[in-house]
Scaffold this active site. Structure first.
Site, PDB file in Angstrom:
ATOM      1  CD  GLU A  45      49.335  38.293  66.469  1.00  0.00           C
ATOM      2  OE1 GLU A  45      48.508  38.392  67.391  1.00  0.00           O
ATOM      3  OE2 GLU A  45      49.094  38.645  65.295  1.00  0.00           O
ATOM      4  CG  ASP A  96      48.772  30.931  59.337  1.00  0.00           C
ATOM      5  OD1 ASP A  96      49.254  29.798  59.348  1.00  0.00           O
ATOM      6  OD2 ASP A  96      47.767  31.231  58.665  1.00  0.00           O
ATOM      7  NE  ARG A 123      38.544  36.989  69.732  1.00  0.00           N
ATOM      8  CZ  ARG A 123      39.331  37.090  68.661  1.00  0.00           C
ATOM      9  NH1 ARG A 123      40.557  36.625  68.687  1.00  0.00           N
ATOM     10  NH2 ARG A 123      38.889  37.640  67.553  1.00  0.00           N
TER      11      ARG A 123
END
Ligand code: IMP
Ligand code: MG
Length: 184
Positions: free
Chosen positions: A102, A106, A168
């Protein structure tokens, strides 16, 4: 689409530092999974840049799989416990060694739900490798085996992480100046 320089507050982690850390993680994972049946499970879309770099530093044979989840949170940049699979794995994971890859943890809701779902399928082992960990934001406890970097509570982008689905591709992790980003 705007040039990211307009709202980049600072580069938090440089391309060189990311790549050096990924080499270390790859070496560690290669040791830990010697003789195992490793499957890297990339959580789309944020994890994809990290996984494709990481796998090239993993020397043991392994398969890759993809999974996408969406979470419906209270706000635009928040996630909640309500996580659904939007793209599921294509393979059986029973008795295999699963490493979930990942981009960032958070609140922990996303990965905690992913672990819950995958564990019902009875893998032999199930661990997490995350590039970034915003520890102080954690709301649910998630066991993480490999962490690239622990970072402060700031909204970051680049290297797989998006700002409203863009940027990204950037090779570094940057901090966004949300005031400048919003004022367009
Ligand atoms: P969690 O469920 O709160 O742990 O959220 C994890 C997901 O939120 C990650 O997979 C990211 O997609 C997204 N996210 C959290 N923080 C950031 C950030 O600073 N930049 C970009 N995406 C983030
Ligand atoms: Mg994500």
């Amino acid at each position: 689409m705007r040039d990211y320089h307009e709202f980049l507050e600072k580069i938090l982690i440089s391309e060189g530092d990311i790549q050096a850390r990924i080499r270390e993680l790859g070496a560690q994972i290669s040791q830990d999974y010697l003789g195992r049946d490793l499957v890297l499970v990339c959580i789309l879309r944020g994890g994809v840049v990290f996984m494709t770099d990481l796998m090239r530093h993993i020397s043991v044979p392994h398969a890759i799989e993809f999974m996408a989840v969406s979470s419906y949170g209270s706000g635009h940049r928040e996630s909640s416990g309500d996580v659904r699979i939007t793209l599921d794995l294509k393979c059986e994971i029973r008795d295999r060694d699963i490493l979930v890859v990942e981009d960032i943890i958070d609140s922990g809701h996303t990965l905690s739900s992913v672990l819950e779902i995958l564990s019902t399928r009875k893998p032999r082992s199930l661990y997490i490798c995350t590039l970034l960990d915003k520890k102080e934001r954690r709301e649910v406890d998630v066991p993480v085996r490999y962490t690239g970097f622990t970072i402060p509570n700031e909204f970051v982008f680049g290297y797989g992480l998006d700002l409203d689905e863009y940027y990204r591709n950037l090779p570094f992790i940057g901090v966004v100046d949300l005031n400048r980003y919003k004022s367009d």
